[in-house]
Scaffold this motif. Sequence first.
Motif, PDB file in Angstrom:
ATOM      1  N   LEU A  83       0.817  -1.198   0.000  1.00  0.00           N
ATOM      2  CA  LEU A  83       0.000   0.000   0.000  1.00  0.00           C
ATOM      3  C   LEU A  83       0.858   1.258   0.000  1.00  0.00           C
ATOM      4  CD1 LEU A  83      -2.851  -0.934   2.508  1.00  0.00           C
ATOM      5  CD2 LEU A  83      -3.065  -0.595   0.055  1.00  0.00           C
ATOM      6  N   LEU A  84       1.989   1.224   0.682  1.00  0.00           N
ATOM      7  CA  LEU A  84       2.826   2.401   0.803  1.00  0.00           C
ATOM      8  C   LEU A  84       3.394   2.839  -0.540  1.00  0.00           C
ATOM      9  CD1 LEU A  84       4.753   1.720   4.121  1.00  0.00           C
ATOM     10  CD2 LEU A  84       2.994   3.425   3.703  1.00  0.00           C
ATOM     11  N   SER A  85       3.490   1.939  -1.498  1.00  0.00           N
ATOM     12  CA  SER A  85       4.012   2.313  -2.807  1.00  0.00           C
ATOM     13  C   SER A  85       2.898   2.706  -3.775  1.00  0.00           C
ATOM     14  CB  SER A  85       4.792   1.132  -3.408  1.00  0.00           C
ATOM     15  OG  SER A  85       3.929   0.017  -3.604  1.00  0.00           O
ATOM     16  N   HIS A  86       1.662   2.707  -3.312  1.00  0.00           N
ATOM     17  CA  HIS A  86       0.534   3.050  -4.166  1.00  0.00           C
ATOM     18  C   HIS A  86       0.560   4.541  -4.506  1.00  0.00           C
ATOM     19  CE1 HIS A  86      -3.610   3.522  -5.558  1.00  0.00           C
ATOM     20  NE2 HIS A  86      -3.628   2.218  -5.703  1.00  0.00           N
ATOM     21  N   PRO A  87       0.177   4.922  -5.726  1.00  0.00           N
ATOM     22  CA  PRO A  87       0.190   6.345  -6.104  1.00  0.00           C
ATOM     23  C   PRO A  87      -0.627   7.233  -5.164  1.00  0.00           C
ATOM     24  CG  PRO A  87      -0.082   4.977  -8.051  1.00  0.00           C
ATOM     25  CD  PRO A  87      -0.166   4.057  -6.868  1.00  0.00           C
ATOM     26  N   LEU A  88      -1.667   6.692  -4.531  1.00  0.00           N
ATOM     27  CA  LEU A  88      -2.488   7.505  -3.635  1.00  0.00           C
ATOM     28  C   LEU A  88      -1.700   8.002  -2.433  1.00  0.00           C
ATOM     29  CD1 LEU A  88      -5.921   5.627  -3.595  1.00  0.00           C
ATOM     30  CD2 LEU A  88      -5.162   7.485  -5.067  1.00  0.00           C
ATOM     31  N   THR A  89      -0.595   7.353  -2.119  1.00  0.00           N
ATOM     32  CA  THR A  89       0.193   7.757  -0.952  1.00  0.00           C
ATOM     33  C   THR A  89       1.352   8.679  -1.329  1.00  0.00           C
ATOM     34  OG1 THR A  89       1.678   5.849  -1.083  1.00  0.00           O
ATOM     35  CG2 THR A  89      -0.374   5.560   0.149  1.00  0.00           C
ATOM     36  N   GLY A 109      -3.612   9.943   0.521  1.00  0.00           N
ATOM     37  CA  GLY A 109      -3.840   8.800   1.398  1.00  0.00           C
ATOM     38  C   GLY A 109      -4.713   7.757   0.733  1.00  0.00           C
ATOM     39  N   TYR A 110      -5.486   7.054   1.536  1.00  0.00           N
ATOM     40  CA  TYR A 110      -6.291   5.953   1.015  1.00  0.00           C
ATOM     41  C   TYR A 110      -7.717   6.386   0.673  1.00  0.00           C
ATOM     42  CZ  TYR A 110      -2.384   3.288   2.875  1.00  0.00           C
ATOM     43  OH  TYR A 110      -1.129   2.812   3.138  1.00  0.00           O
ATOM     44  N   ARG A 111      -7.979   7.691   0.680  1.00  0.00           N
ATOM     45  CA  ARG A 111      -9.265   8.189   0.199  1.00  0.00           C
ATOM     46  C   ARG A 111      -9.314   8.104  -1.324  1.00  0.00           C
ATOM     47  NH1 ARG A 111     -12.411  11.484   3.679  1.00  0.00           N
ATOM     48  NH2 ARG A 111     -12.380  10.421   5.704  1.00  0.00           N
ATOM     49  N   LEU A 168       4.109  12.989   7.167  1.00  0.00           N
ATOM     50  CA  LEU A 168       3.152  12.313   6.290  1.00  0.00           C
ATOM     51  C   LEU A 168       3.437  10.815   6.209  1.00  0.00           C
ATOM     52  CD1 LEU A 168       2.900  14.958   3.420  1.00  0.00           C
ATOM     53  CD2 LEU A 168       1.324  14.599   5.327  1.00  0.00           C
ATOM     54  N   ASP A 169       4.708  10.451   6.173  1.00  0.00           N
ATOM     55  CA  ASP A 169       5.063   9.027   6.159  1.00  0.00           C
ATOM     56  C   ASP A 169       4.575   8.329   7.426  1.00  0.00           C
ATOM     57  OD1 ASP A 169       6.267   8.967   3.699  1.00  0.00           O
ATOM     58  OD2 ASP A 169       8.291   9.354   4.465  1.00  0.00           O
ATOM     59  N   HIS A 170       4.776   9.005   8.569  1.00  0.00           N
ATOM     60  CA  HIS A 170       4.310   8.423   9.830  1.00  0.00           C
ATOM     61  C   HIS A 170       2.798   8.290   9.819  1.00  0.00           C
ATOM     62  CE1 HIS A 170       2.972   8.671  14.106  1.00  0.00           C
ATOM     63  NE2 HIS A 170       3.892   7.739  14.218  1.00  0.00           N
ATOM     64  N   GLY A 171       2.112   9.268   9.215  1.00  0.00           N
ATOM     65  CA  GLY A 171       0.657   9.200   9.153  1.00  0.00           C
ATOM     66  C   GLY A 171       0.158   8.006   8.384  1.00  0.00           C
ATOM     67  N   ILE A 172       0.740   7.765   7.215  1.00  0.00           N
ATOM     68  CA  ILE A 172       0.282   6.655   6.396  1.00  0.00           C
ATOM     69  C   ILE A 172       0.698   5.322   7.004  1.00  0.00           C
ATOM     70  CG2 ILE A 172       2.225   6.351   4.804  1.00  0.00           C
ATOM     71  CD1 ILE A 172      -1.477   6.741   3.792  1.00  0.00           C
ATOM     72  N   ASN A 173       1.831   5.310   7.710  1.00  0.00           N
ATOM     73  CA  ASN A 173       2.258   4.089   8.391  1.00  0.00           C
ATOM     74  C   ASN A 173       1.357   3.739   9.571  1.00  0.00           C
ATOM     75  OD1 ASN A 173       4.528   3.067   6.976  1.00  0.00           O
ATOM     76  ND2 ASN A 173       5.759   4.747   7.751  1.00  0.00           N
ATOM     77  N   SER A 174       0.653   4.744  10.090  1.00  0.00           N
ATOM     78  CA  SER A 174      -0.215   4.542  11.249  1.00  0.00           C
ATOM     79  C   SER A 174      -1.637   4.164  10.861  1.00  0.00           C
ATOM     80  CB  SER A 174      -0.246   5.818  12.098  1.00  0.00           C
ATOM     81  OG  SER A 174       1.047   6.173  12.529  1.00  0.00           O
ATOM     82  N   ALA A 175      -1.893   4.010   9.569  1.00  0.00           N
ATOM     83  CA  ALA A 175      -3.250   3.698   9.116  1.00  0.00           C
ATOM     84  C   ALA A 175      -3.782   2.434   9.791  1.00  0.00           C
ATOM     85  CB  ALA A 175      -3.261   3.527   7.600  1.00  0.00           C
ATOM     86  N   ASP A 176      -4.967   2.561  10.380  1.00  0.00           N
ATOM     87  CA  ASP A 176      -5.597   1.455  11.114  1.00  0.00           C
ATOM     88  C   ASP A 176      -7.011   1.280  10.591  1.00  0.00           C
ATOM     89  OD1 ASP A 176      -6.879  -0.224  12.931  1.00  0.00           O
ATOM     90  OD2 ASP A 176      -5.758   0.556  14.646  1.00  0.00           O
TER      91      ASP A 176
END
Length: 395
Positions: free
Chosen positions: A4-10, A58-60, A344-352
């Motif tokens: 997911l972290l390599s997805h264009p949305l991130t 993000g994942y929106r 921002l990296d920490h934010g996406i890594n914290s996705a729950d």
Amino acid sequence: MGQLLSHPLTEKTIIYNDYEHLSQQASRRRSSEHSSSANKHRAQKGAQFFNCVGSMQGYRLTQEDAHLVANCDSMMELNFYNPFTDREEMLSMSVFGVFDGHGGDECSKYVSSENDAYQGIRKWIRLSFETHEYGPVKGLESKSFKRRFRTIEGLVSQVLKDAFLLQDRELYCHYANSSCGSTGILAVIINEKKLYVANTGDSRCVLSTKGRGVKTLSYDHKPQHIGELVRINDDGGTVSLGRVGGVLALSRAFGDFQFKTSVSYTNSAHGPAAAQRYVAPAQESQVTVEPDVICHQISYDRDEFLVLACDGIWDLYSNRNLVQFIKYHLMLGQKLDDIVTKLLDHGINSADSNTGVGFDNMTIIIIALNKQGETLAHWYGKMKSRLEREKGLTI
């Protein structure tokens, strides 16, 4: 999560406004013996309030955030009648804003209008300051004012509220039948001395000060808060599951006109039809755009930086934790663009997926409160030395 972290949305958008080109231009102007008076004034002014903007979808499914930076070469300059001195003044304004859209990005983009200084919220700030009809409580009794204030801070706060209300009226012309809306957090620095923070919704602004101080400069507008709940109920609305009408998770916003049906945005409010129904002031609708405004006198000896961010950031950090995160990396000698990237990296890594935290759009602006004429390198050095002393690493 690694995939997911390599997805264009991130992918992140980082805009680092170090104004290096302006500093070079100012140096060239100062060395010129034939500069005009206007150029001399601009050369003396130089670059001010270095900043960095970071955003991530993000994942929106869509990116509904927008931002505004009107500073240095895009700074607002306007005429303002100060009734407390009874004279016209020229105001210079640096304006920073974050707008968190919902139901689409139309409202947030329209209000920010970053690429057009005469559209969006800046258009209405200019109009409100240049045409206000307010005066002082004491003095100028011979003049007729729409309303009187005890302090210039109270008057300016009302002018900013007027700008938000006028912007919402304009939005109605375009999005009356749309379900889109947007929060708005604005930091307006006037003549490099006074900071006004106008907030509608649940985006947020905090100030970092010397000695580990954190000053909250905005408060979230949530439907379950008693003042908001009373207004919603008085206008015939309900709150369920912490949402207005069970739908909207905040109680103040641009747009969202389905919750402003008791407000008249047309001249028909004065016709025969007006007598057939109750017409509420815009400030009293279920969801109102009227912002809270907090004023702060800038102290360049104590105040360090401002942070503006949407709720996608504040879902992950408390006010104090976010400031500490930034200060820690400044102490390590890192630059604002690197710090925003890490945030921002920490934010996406914290996705729950269980709580939904980390799945929202994320937008943040860090604004250095550097002194007039202070270079960015000097500000970084000052911050690093100060933070090392606060940690007891140096004397």
